[in-house]
Design a protein around this motif. Structure first.
Motif, PDB file in Angstrom:
ATOM      1  N   PHE A 189       3.410   4.352  -3.932  1.00 52.14           N
ATOM      2  CA  PHE A 189       3.660   2.877  -3.671  1.00 52.14           C
ATOM      3  C   PHE A 189       2.322   2.209  -3.095  1.00 52.14           C
ATOM      4  O   PHE A 189       1.694   2.993  -2.091  1.00 52.14           O
ATOM      5  CB  PHE A 189       4.844   2.511  -2.713  1.00 52.14           C
ATOM      6  CG  PHE A 189       6.033   2.754  -3.340  1.00 52.14           C
ATOM      7  CD1 PHE A 189       6.945   3.435  -2.734  1.00 52.14           C
ATOM      8  CD2 PHE A 189       6.429   2.620  -4.828  1.00 52.14           C
ATOM      9  CE1 PHE A 189       8.210   3.888  -2.889  1.00 52.14           C
ATOM     10  CE2 PHE A 189       7.729   3.212  -5.253  1.00 52.14           C
ATOM     11  CZ  PHE A 189       8.719   3.812  -4.307  1.00 52.14           C
ATOM     12  N   LEU A 190       1.839   1.196  -3.775  1.00 51.99           N
ATOM     13  CA  LEU A 190       0.757   0.751  -3.259  1.00 51.99           C
ATOM     14  C   LEU A 190       0.970   0.224  -1.746  1.00 51.99           C
ATOM     15  O   LEU A 190       1.966  -0.450  -1.375  1.00 51.99           O
ATOM     16  CB  LEU A 190       0.266  -0.605  -3.870  1.00 51.99           C
ATOM     17  CG  LEU A 190      -1.103  -1.259  -3.607  1.00 51.99           C
ATOM     18  CD1 LEU A 190      -2.225  -0.298  -4.101  1.00 51.99           C
ATOM     19  CD2 LEU A 190      -1.194  -2.804  -3.783  1.00 51.99           C
ATOM     20  N   GLY A 191      -0.011   0.710  -0.637  1.00 53.69           N
ATOM     21  CA  GLY A 191       0.062   0.301   0.366  1.00 53.69           C
ATOM     22  C   GLY A 191       0.627   1.571   1.393  1.00 53.69           C
ATOM     23  O   GLY A 191       0.848   1.241   2.724  1.00 53.69           O
ATOM     24  N   PHE A 192       1.240   2.631   0.778  1.00 51.21           N
ATOM     25  CA  PHE A 192       1.706   3.854   1.278  1.00 51.21           C
ATOM     26  C   PHE A 192       1.067   5.280   0.684  1.00 51.21           C
ATOM     27  O   PHE A 192       0.847   5.007  -0.678  1.00 51.21           O
ATOM     28  CB  PHE A 192       3.169   3.749   1.125  1.00 51.21           C
ATOM     29  CG  PHE A 192       4.131   2.656   1.668  1.00 51.21           C
ATOM     30  CD1 PHE A 192       3.885   1.266   0.874  1.00 51.21           C
ATOM     31  CD2 PHE A 192       4.433   2.687   2.977  1.00 51.21           C
ATOM     32  CE1 PHE A 192       4.550   0.422   1.505  1.00 51.21           C
ATOM     33  CE2 PHE A 192       5.021   1.512   3.607  1.00 51.21           C
ATOM     34  CZ  PHE A 192       5.237   0.377   2.683  1.00 51.21           C
TER      35      PHE A 192
END
Lengths: 163, 172
Positions: free
Chosen positions: A69-72
């Motif tokens: 996931f974007l941001g992770f």
């Protein structure tokens, strides 16, 4: 990441004088089954997500599944995925709402689906409802217990609204 | 022109075999389903990424479009879903004209050969570029998930691509 290595069973058709049973190859699900499987997984994921329980969400992944996931960071393995979601819930709190929806589901091989979808989730952000709209893509596999689970799930947010 | 760095890691072979009836069988023997030629499949995908990197750093957008199936579906963050090669052209052609790519590389991390004609893959991408009329150099670090399909012409193309930029480093 390690997927389960699986081989289709080789079924030898008996050649008894009685009527033969045709050898059955693993079936690729038809469209209705495919959509139902993907939709059911999305329902289970949503249900788990709304409990803010990292273990419950991680259970919708295969043991060696991957979440990106974007941001992770990209995370592989159910344990790591559980920690990922638990940390997110710790930081964001209990979701006020959310829904994982299927846009497209296609059988790509026996026991494997390619699925595209969208989702939204709402968290309280200092008294303001913050809703994030996502797009996601996944490989979904049917496991030995008959359940379909995410083998790979990638997603990014498209937009955020605040109310 | 910078050569791309490709480092495929990890593949899974899917083998499907079907048995045949005995010597006095009433039905003809079933042909065994095709074994996945992992080496050939991996070589085909690596070649596609090689050609992409060459085209990207040559600003050859038409060549990149040719590496997509006609009905390609692209989910790229910051853009609406694109569900055909022509949709990709409409969205990206104007943007592509403004950028000079200096370096492009893809590093596959998960590759699953579903068959001799379908591969799923996830990995990371790096693109270093300048924007025309602006000073400085930018490097995008991103991730992708893709499905590759092999067409009747034997060539591998993108059937689906999801891509997102995790970070951009600017060098003035």
């Amino acid at each position: 990441m390690r997927y389960l290595l699986f081989a289709a069973l080789a079924l030898a058709a008996g050649c008894a004088r009685a009527a033969e049973q045709p050898a059955a190859a693993p079936a690729v699900p038809d469209s209705a089954t495919t959509i139902n499987a993907a939709t059911e997984l999305a329902r289970r994921y949503t249900e788990a997500w709304l409990t803010a329980d990292g273990a419950a969400v991680a259970a919708t992944f295969t043991e060696s599944g991957t979440a990106a996931f974007l941001g992770f960071p990209t995370t592989t393995g159910r344990q790591g995925i559980q920690s990922l979601y638990a940390s997110a819930f710790q930081a964001l709190g209990h979701p006020k709402g959310g829904l994982l929806s299927v846009r497209l589901a296609r059988a790509v091989a026996p026991g494997t689906l390619g699925v595209l979808g969208t989702s939204w989730d709402t968290f309280d952000s200092s008294g303001t409802a913050r809703t994030t709209y996502w797009r996601w893509a996944a490989t979904v596999r049917q496991e030995a217990d008959g359940q379909w689970r995410f083998a790979y799930l990638m997603g990014f947010p498209d937009s955020v609204t605040r109310k | 022109m910078t050569r791309p760095r490709i480092a495929p890691v990890g593949t899974i072979l899917l083998v499907i075999a079907a048995g045949a009836c005995g010597p006095a069988g009433k039905s003809p023997p079933r042909a065994a389903a095709a074994t996945v030629d992992t080496a050939a499949v991996m070589a085909g995908i690596a070649d596609l990424w090689d050609r992409w990197a060459t085209a990207d750093t040559s600003e050859n957008f038409e060549a990149i479009l040719g590496m997509m199936s006609e009905s390609v579906w692209v989910d790229a963050r910051g853009f609406p879903p694109m569900t055909s090669r022509e949709a990709v052209r409409a969205v990206f052609a104007p943007l592509y004209a403004q950028v000079d790519y200096l370096e492009a590389s893809a590093t596959p991390q998960i590759t699953v050969a579903m068959s001799n004609n379908l591969v799923n893959q996830a990995g990371t991408i790096v693109e270093r570029y300048t924007v025309k009329g602006r000073a400085g150099e930018m490097t995008d670090y991103g991730r992708y998930a893709a499905s590759f399909v092999r067409g009747a012409d034997g060539r591998w193309r993108w059937g689906y691509m999801m891509a997102m930029v995790d970070s951009t480093v600017t060098k003035k």
